[in-house]
Design an enzyme around this catalytic site. Sequence first.
Site, PDB file in Angstrom:
ATOM      1  N   HIS A 266       5.924  -0.369   1.498  1.00  0.00           N
ATOM      2  CA  HIS A 266       6.144  -1.407   2.498  1.00  0.00           C
ATOM      3  C   HIS A 266       5.522  -2.748   2.105  1.00  0.00           C
ATOM      4  O   HIS A 266       6.054  -3.807   2.451  1.00  0.00           O
ATOM      5  CB  HIS A 266       5.571  -0.970   3.851  1.00  0.00           C
ATOM      6  CG  HIS A 266       6.430  -0.001   4.583  1.00  0.00           C
ATOM      7  ND1 HIS A 266       6.467   1.341   4.257  1.00  0.00           N
ATOM      8  CD2 HIS A 266       7.299  -0.163   5.618  1.00  0.00           C
ATOM      9  CE1 HIS A 266       7.309   1.957   5.069  1.00  0.00           C
ATOM     10  NE2 HIS A 266       7.834   1.067   5.896  1.00  0.00           N
TER      11      HIS A 266
ATOM     12  N   ASP B 210       2.820   4.540  10.469  1.00  0.00           N
ATOM     13  CA  ASP B 210       4.211   4.345  10.890  1.00  0.00           C
ATOM     14  C   ASP B 210       5.051   5.563  10.478  1.00  0.00           C
ATOM     15  O   ASP B 210       6.241   5.452  10.189  1.00  0.00           O
ATOM     16  CB  ASP B 210       4.795   3.063  10.281  1.00  0.00           C
ATOM     17  CG  ASP B 210       6.030   2.541  11.024  1.00  0.00           C
ATOM     18  OD1 ASP B 210       6.308   3.035  12.136  1.00  0.00           O
ATOM     19  OD2 ASP B 210       6.726   1.674  10.486  1.00  0.00           O
TER      20      ASP B 210
END
Length: 393
Positions: free
Chosen positions: A261, A284
């Site tokens: 990410h 997440d």
Amino acid sequence: MTEKRSLLIRNASIVTDQGVSQEGELLVEDGKISWLAPKGGAAERGVPAGVEELDAEGGWILPGFIDVHIHGGFGHDFMDGTVEAIEGIARYHASHGTTGLLATTVTQSREAISQVLEAASTYRAGAMPYAQLLGVHLEGPFISPKFPGAQNPDFIVEPRQEWLEAWVRDYPGLIKLLTLAPERNGALELIEWLAGQGIIAAAGHTDASFDQITEAAGRGLSHAVHTFNAMRGLHHREPGTLGAVLTDNRIHAEVIADGHHVHPAGIRLLAAAKAPDRLLIITDAMSAAGLGDGEYDLGGLGVVVKDGVARLKEGGALAGSTLTMIDAFRYVLEHTDLSVAEVSRLASGNPAKRLGIDGHTGSLASGKDADFVWTSPQLDIRGVWVQGRSVLS
């Protein structure tokens, strides 16, 4: 899972707010930390009869991890809206060092979100034998259509304060954090209302300008979700959402530390701007965490996981992660100049302070809950305790 027992741990590198106690000792009684001491502390203080002893073999004793942004794991998603799904997620992530978490929703219908709140309320009324469900994080549906990420655009709506008022009335104290796009109509008023309710207002999935974020922070915005991802980036003449997050000390920032990410240099930049007090590690994680490659679902959207990376089938956007907190911890340690004690603050102490629970968890100190992780010197999980109960069989 075992019952609460008295436990004496010896020969550990114990991480506290004051630093690291090498070859330290720690006593747990009745689910609480009775005391921590340097080597030989047990001989000085005395040990209750029949106490179980554990030689940590020079490994680490860390505060239990607190994940404020997590969607699922081991085949379960909080959007399943069932107690069984919540327990499955709590059990899986507890085995990787998470002792507290927020059930995080996705952009979906009001009815689907209400079902999650109902299940979470029911679960919190029970025993919670694994990672503690600390509340709910509503990620959407009040986000920007320009930055949906892996959120379902069919359910994106403008802020509806009446929805929040009803949810807070029906489930008092349950919602801890709300992600929204501050530039949307009605968002500033909602942010101000949330702050008044003690709910963290967070910017995410947003196209807000630098000035819009700054104005929102003046109204009570205090958090940024998965920083760098699904937000307007940094430009030297319009610093954007990211520039405001990096420079405004009123805003705390999350980061997904999985190497996919955010580039390692981005994490170092964020740490320079926000550590030690305003940076949080999150996973997440989605339902695929712990299950390997394959096809999955996230909020009604198809997801393909390949080589541990989750992406939408349509469009290829990153769709959460398959991360665990211990893996995130190791990644940050490897790719920054932060020490184990400093990374521990990002994974435990700062999230606890954000949620206002640092009086009883998030760090290791006498009188606090016995929420801690035992790892090898190389940070491999050896044991996890939640309120004095071992959650690894």
